[in-house]
Structure formats: structure tokens, C-alpha cells
Design an enzyme around this catalytic site. Sequence first.
Site, mmCIF file in Angstrom:
data_model
loop_
_atom_site.group_PDB
_atom_site.id
_atom_site.type_symbol
_atom_site.label_atom_id
_atom_site.label_comp_id
_atom_site.label_asym_id
_atom_site.label_seq_id
_atom_site.Cartn_x
_atom_site.Cartn_y
_atom_site.Cartn_z
ATOM 1 N N GLU A 155 0.827 -1.208 0.000
ATOM 2 C CA GLU A 155 0.000 0.000 0.000
ATOM 3 C C GLU A 155 0.855 1.249 0.000
ATOM 4 O OE1 GLU A 155 -1.178 -2.834 1.748
ATOM 5 O OE2 GLU A 155 -2.448 -2.867 -0.031
ATOM 6 N N ASP A 190 -7.420 -5.386 -4.544
ATOM 7 C CA ASP A 190 -6.486 -5.637 -3.443
ATOM 8 C C ASP A 190 -6.583 -7.077 -2.970
ATOM 9 O OD1 ASP A 190 -6.103 -4.957 0.022
ATOM 10 O OD2 ASP A 190 -4.516 -4.927 -1.473
ATOM 11 N N ASN A 222 -0.643 -7.801 -3.530
ATOM 12 C CA ASN A 222 -1.334 -6.979 -4.525
ATOM 13 C C ASN A 222 -0.372 -6.049 -5.254
ATOM 14 O OD1 ASN A 222 -1.198 -5.588 -1.853
ATOM 15 N ND2 ASN A 222 -1.948 -3.883 -3.082
#
Lengths: 315, 594, 195
Positions: free
Chosen positions: B194, B320, B278
Site C-alpha cells: 500500500e 487488493d 497486490n
Amino acid sequence: MHSIGEAMGVHAQHIDALWHAMLWVCGIMYVLVLGFLGLAILRRGRRRDEREVVHAQDERGLSMTLVAWTGLIVAGLFGLTLFSYFTDRALVQAASQPQINLKITGYQWWWQVEYVDPDPSRSVKTANEIHLPVGAQVSATLASQDVIHSFWVPNLHGKQDLIPGRDNDIRLQPTQAGTYLGICAEFCGLQHSKMHLDVIVESQEAYNAWYERQLQSAPPPTEPLAQRGQQVFMSSACNMCHAISGTDASASVGPDLSHVASRRSLAAGALPNDADSLFAWISNPQAIKPGSRMPIVPLSEHDLEALTAYLRTLQ
Amino acid sequence: MPARWFASIAAALMASSAAAAPTPPPAAAPQDDGNWAMPAKNYASTRFSELTEITSDNVAKLQVAATFSTGALRGHEAAPIVFGDTMYVVTPFPNRVFALDLTKPGLPAKWSYDPKPVPAAQGIACCDVVNRGAQYYDGAIYFATLDGQAIALDAATGAERWRVKLGDINKGETITMAPLVVKGKVLVGNSGGEYGVRGWLTALDAKTGAQVWRAYSTGPDKDVLIGPKFAPFYPAEKGQDLGVKTWPPEAWRIGGGTMWGWISFDPELNLIYHGTANPGPWNPEQRPGDNKWTGGIFARDADTGEARWFYQSVPHDLFDHDAINELVLLDAQIDGKPRKVLVRPERNGFLYVIDRTSGEVLSADAYSHVNSTLGIDLKSGRPIHNPEKEPKLGQVVRDICPTAPGAKDWNPSAYSPQTGLLYIPHINLCMNWESLEANYIAGTPYVGANTVSFAGPGGNRGEFLAWDIVQRKPAWSVKEDLPLWSGALATAGNLVFYGTLDGVFKALDARTGELKWQFKTGSGIVGQPISYRGPDGRQYIAILSGVGGWMGAIVSGELDARDPTAALGVANAVKDLPQRTTKGGMLYVFALPR
Amino acid sequence: MRRATGYGRRATVRSRSLLPVAVATVVALAACHRENRHFTAPPGTELSPPQQSMSGLVAGGESVEFRKQQGKEYEGNAYHMGEGKRLFQWFNCSGCHANGGGGSGPALMDDRWIYGGEIDEIYLTIVQGRPNGMPAFGGKIPSQQIWQLAAYVRSMGGHGPKSARPGRDDHMQRDSEQGRRDQPINPAAPPSSTD
């Protein structure tokens, strides 16, 4: 740069033809109307003192004229309608097999231009400038990041809005090489009038060469001043908003600067692309485009010179 | 007479059904020695204990044998590790390690170790400052810290043998996973998908900490350790430098694919299996292309790290859906033929059975409610997307199931060879998703999406599912009000254990799912239960209690659910959690009364 | 034809026409400051706060003049608040703090402030960073933009005047009032799950 009145693309040519047809038809009608009006005034003037006598031939002549006149109007309107219909069809059918796909995103107050390739590693991102080969059929998806803008390159086509939350599209097909002006045609805020874009139409070889250069990163700077400029870029506010390929700067909220020195203008057409303008822009963007999203970053004079030198190496 | 006949027929039936049940390869799942030396129990990742003292008949009498307060108040996702007469516990940040003496009542600490990780690392941990545990190997304890260090300690004394800094917090890198030590090499992977981090898996020499190899998850083939031996099964994975070609220029450098999850190892094939997380950013329109090698499963040579095959569960991931969940290695009869497979309940809601020698997907069945993917095309191996559920920039796409944490996140399932069932503690949530433009600034999040999660169909936010691997369908399930974020444990005493997000530790009958025992611990449970034989020869069950992790962040981070996008949308799904549990940090050890 | 107008009537007419004019003038003047657009920071606002206390505890007494001046300039100005909202997304504040609810970073819409919730304290937190994970943005974001961000953060918790706050935007509904609170939260009451 060409005058915006010249039609340099297939779509603009169709629109031009329609415009000329309307000009001629309406022009002739206008002249006729003025003519009749003038005649009426003159005749009334001559007959003021006589009694008005309506003769049979006059009446017949009058009704024939009226029929002809009505016929002329109907024919004119009908003709224009047909012309307009066929122009519309031509506009839709032109450039129906696009070879180049663009994605143009409007920001306040600059244009992001992306070349979308089926091989994603061959896509190009630049700002405020579009290069196209002559004769290419182009499809551009139009999107907006904030408010409604409108994409207008008068030499190539009419206007098409960029609406946030929606993808519009426009087709282009330039027919002649040259540099054409594009502007934002929907009021979008304080600097709407300084949101220009350059469309450079060139030969296929020149376009290919440009495209390949865009895919490469600019070579790292060799001069000490430019190297200092790169350090300044990475350590101050610049890399919070701008990206330069080949470096760690990958931010995307401001225009991509990877090849900024190769562009025709700066700040979406507000300035010519030379060292003095670049220096002036970086040191005080608010003086040139007040309200623009680029803030004044307090840097020393030396650092500003270094930054300018570095950015000028990004061909 | 009839009763005895009945009993013998039943036994025969059970024996025959047990013969049909897949078994873990013996090399990867040796005989249970009463220890629990790694979080997955063994290299096959079965999380199955062969101890039989505690059974479904006597578990109702299970009681607390000892407790230990860790002194930390964030999410306790670790599995306690037991070797010999010592238990090793790694806490969430500040990642202290305690060695508890199992021979003495009350489990006093023999030694403790404070790695003093940099506090600023807490700012780049997306999903609470957790740690998933250590491993005991050859007299040493191996674990990682939030600020990107891998550390080896002497298991007896706690003395530091070596420590290596692997990650840079200014690039957004942290480490939360439990390293796996295989053939004298410590396998460590980074976190930070992220934050625009480039994912990797590193092998360090267990004795010295020197780097042996590093495999990146994106970029040119030489960085990903893809060489002449690479032979993926599906055509989409074949090509040169796909880790560059399936991305916009330069995007692979900040592309994610971190390795913060589980690794399995097959000693016979000499292959390690792991997933990649991801791609970054979450907004898929900023990264057109398949985004290799994120969102998939690698099989690598255990000595050199060279890739043997790769299967991408989520090409061009849209939601995700990291592919780092556990991989259970099993030998099974599929269509009458013996196959060596790995089984994974994937984040996208499908349970994959994949041939672990070749990477071929043998089956992929939905184990949860899924509407974002219409199915998996077994010919190409690719998921069939539902175009109505694809994220679009500037628009809100509603009711995407499963949510971003998936049908099941990192929390591992357990497999019982006795029942042939895979016990999956999972989530039933859906979400609304709005893509935004993500701006990359190193050391800050690189996401580009607002999401809001909420209960899926049925209203139960969690489910404990017993999946029959041979029949390819559920055998039984228990619906839970709250999402399940704890691991599962299966034992040979016909029991399965798991904990709820509000702190109830449960034991169920492994065959029927009937609740046999439960205990309300002090705080929500997000850790991994284990079972071991103590120095006194008795069987013990241990679990860490202390709510947190991504799902429990609303409590551990004191978030405000009036903003439904808090905690990447998850706070909205568990708005009521602060009323049901508070922060904590306690080890519980259970045993039958003497 | 001439109308009969008494002296008194004329006087009444004059005073009646004065009142709306007076009201309009007052309203217009009040809105002046709120709608001003300062694209460059006036020289005074480049300065850092005179006291740099994270906790509100200042030896020798605290001067609040600077704080009041910054609050008035930024929290009372619609342009600055709007810019603060835009920058909150641009610089990834929302990545850790969501839209006020928090995530890997603490919630900004409640009234629990680890390092102080006054505008100058928030300014310093953004400029300097904080030990447990707040990155330092000083030198990376110009001062005026950080004041804009600090003012917007204050508005998330319901502080400062309502009149200048940015309106609801065309994005995913983020809470019942787009992250704005009318009043600061009562610390004694537990967070309600229905709002």
C-alpha cells in the site's frame, strides 16, 4: 503556428464546408431580403402621392414572387438540413479505424496527454502537447480530474467536453503538417484562459522518433549545476507533485516533466519554453498564473538556477 | 450384537473414507514430536496436531493452565512457538521476544529480548503493527521486526546471533511476516504493497545472516530469478521480462507484489511455494497490463530461489486481492489419479487445488459469496471478471463481493488428514469502491481508492467453514457475527480451534462442527492457536489474545467509524467492535484438569 | 399632476431605503474576508509559531496571538479551506488518516489529540513529523499549504467557523456530513455507532 481558421484535419474540413454552405445560403438570402426591403422603401416613396391601384398583372406577379420566395426558403432550409445531416455522418465516419489512442485528462489548468498502447510498457505520458503523424486516425478519450473542461483544437475538429466521472471521446485526423493551437473551451476557473495545448502534426518518421524519445528517460545530468538541480528537485517540494522518468520521482498530480525541455511552451501555453521563462515560472508561478496549483516554493536564487539548468536537460 | 456390528461397519466406513482423504507428503509433514517449531506446524502447512489427549469428548473440561501478559496492546497475530521445554512469543511492535519456561508453573520468562525497532516504522504499517511469529530452527529463534530487520537469537539464552537490516522505512517497507527457515536458509519477505514498495523474498544464511539470494516480484527476469528452468503451465505466464512488459513504463519499480504471507516447502521436489501480494496502487487504471508477477503463486528452487513455475490468481488485480495466503501441500487422488497438489483458499473467494509440480489449476471452486469474478477458466487459468464490478475512476461501484480483505485474508486454515476437511476461518463482507488518482510520494500510502465494507449476504460477517477437499464442497459451517481474523488449529482428538474477533476461543467437533467448548478471553483474538506436548507429557493448547490487525484496527488504533472509509473501509464493517472488546495482550494456555 | 407629499412621508421613505442598504453593506463586508483569495502568503504567515509545544504546556506562559491570527486567516477563509481539502488527498494524508476516521494513522475527526489540536500545533506536527510514524513534510510542502492543511484538519473535528468550510463533493459519501462536525466531540461519551 497556423491561424485557427484553417481546416487542417478531416473533421475540420467537413465542418468548414458546412459553415461555408451556411454562409453562402444565408448570405444570399440576406442580400435578397435587404434587396426587397430596399425596393419596398423606394416604391413606396415613388407612389406616395398617387393613389394605390392594384392591377391584375401586379397581383399575379406578386403571388408568383411570393411562391418563388417561399420555394427558395424551403429549398434553402431543406438543403442546409441535408447538408448538416451529411456533415454529421461524415464526422462520425471519419477516423473510424483509429491507429493512435490518446487519453486526455483535464486538470485545472493543464492537459495530461497519455498515449495508450496495447503493450502497456510502450505507453507515453506527457503534458500540454500532442504529437501526431500526418493522416493518422486518432481516437482520444476525454476525462477530467476536477471540473468540466472542453477540448478544442479549431484546426482539427469542434469542441468536446471533459466531464468528471465520465469518459467522452473525440476523433481527429490531421491532413497537413504544422503546429496548431488547442484551448480549453469551457470556463473552468481562474486560469481557464491560460489552459492551452499544442498539437504538432509531423511526418511519420518525425513522429516515430519523437515517440521513441519519449519512451526513454532523459540521460542523467553531467554538469555540476544541473546535478545540483536534480538534488534540489528530489529534496524539495518538486517530487511531491511531478514525475521524471529514470528518477525516483513518480508523483502524478502535476504535469509529467520527463521531457519538459522538448516542449513548445510552458505552463499550458502561458510561457515560451526558454530558460528565462522557466526560471520565472518556478520562482513565482503565482505571478504568471495566479491561482494555479503550483505553489511558490521558497528556494535560494542559486538553487533556482540549478533547477532550471537541470530541467533544461530533460529533452 | 447389532451395536457391535454397527460400530464395526461405521469404523470400516470411516477407515475407507479416511483412505480417500488427501494426506500431506510425509517429507513435509513428519511425525508430530509434540513441538510446534514454526507457525504452520510443518512445511506442508497443515497446522494439525497429532496429540490425542484432548478429545471432543473431554474438551468441555478444558481450563486455563497459565497466562502471560505480553505488555503490548496492538494486534497479536503471532503463533506461539514451542520447542522442547520453552515457548517463544513475539509481540506486535515493539516486537519483543519472550522465552517462557514451560517446566515451571505460571510459565515465567527465561529471557526476553527487545530489538528496539525504530518507532517511525509504525507510520507505514497499513494494517496494524503486527508480527506473525518466529521459527525455532537448529538451536536458534528467527524472527523479523517492523522496521525491516531479520534477527537470529540463541534459543537457550536469547543472545543475539546476528541481525540484518533488509527494508527501508523511507521507501515504505516494513516486515510483519513469520520467516521460514528451510535447509539452513532464512526466507524473509517484505510488506508495503500500500506504499508503493517493490516486493521481494530474501534468503539469508541461517548461521551468519548473509544474503544468499533475493527474488523480486516485479522487474526484469534476472531480478525475479526467472531463468532457463522456468516452466509455467499457462501461456500468459510465458515470455521475456514480463515483469516489465506488463506494466506502464517504470511502474513496476513501485508496483507492490510484496511477500508478507506464508511459505510452504516440499523437501522431495526441493521446491518452496509462496505467493505475491497486490500490485500498487489499488486504482487499477493507473497500471494497465497484467502486472506480473504480483497476485500469484511462485514455486522456486529451495537452494537457489530460481523460479520453476508461476500462476497468477489475479492478473491485473482489481480489488487488493493479495495472493499470499497459506498453501497446504497434499497428496490427493484427483479423477482417479494420484496428484501432488497444493490447496489454497484464495483471497478472491475461490479455493484452488493446484498441481504443485507444474502449476496447473485442477479446480477452483467458490467457497464464499463472490460476484466480482464469474469463475475461473481452467483452460487459460484466468479469472473471468464481472464487468459490472470493475472499478472506474471517479465513480462508485457498489456491492463488490468479496471485499478488499477478501473472502479470507492471511489468517491460516488448518487441515485434518483424519477428516479430510480443510478448516477455513473466513470473512463474509462486501464493499463499495471508488477509484481515485493515487499520487506516489515515497514513505506515504500509494492507494487511490475509497472503500466502504459491510456485511455480505446473510448478514453474518464471518464464517468457519469445513471444506471437503475430495467432494469440493462444504461439509459444515458455523456462521459468526463478526469477521474471523484468527487462524485455525486441527487436532487428532477430533477437534478444531479458532477465536473470534471479540475474544471467544472455541473448540468444535472436527467432523460435525458442534461447539464443544468455549472461553471468553480478555480481548479479541487475531492470533494462531497451537497445540504442544508440555515437559510433563500433557497436551496444551495456546493462543494469544489481543485484538488488532486490519480487521481489529478500529479498536487497536482507536479509529472513528463515523468516517466509513476509515481503516481502508473496514472500520465500517465492524463499527460495533469497540463496544465488544478492548485492547489487550495476553497469552492463554489451556489444558485438561489434572 | 403632482403628488402631495408631506415632510414626514419623505423622511420615512428615506429611512426605509437606508435599512436594507445598511444590512447589505454589513453582510458584504463580513463575507469579504471569507472569500478573499491570497495566492501568495502575506509575509507574516511564513513564520513558524513562536512557541513549539506539542502538549500545550509552555514554561513562562503561552502567547495565543499568533495562533488566533492564523486561525482567523486560514479557518475563516473559504479558499484556504478548499485548498486544504484538495491537498489532503494530494499528499496522501487520506492514505493514513482516511477521511478523518484514521487507519494506520489516528483519527482526526475525534477530539483525541496526541500532539495538540490547535492550529499551530497541527502545523508543527505536519512540518516536523512525530516519533510514532507521522512523516515530516517541512521542506517538502510550502508553509502556506501546510497552514491550509492544518485548517482543514481542524475542520474535520468541528473546530473553527462553519461558514468557510468546503461543501459536499461528488465523491463517495464519507460520513453523514462529509467529515465535518458541528461541534467538537464530548470526550466522555463513547463513539456512537449510529451517526
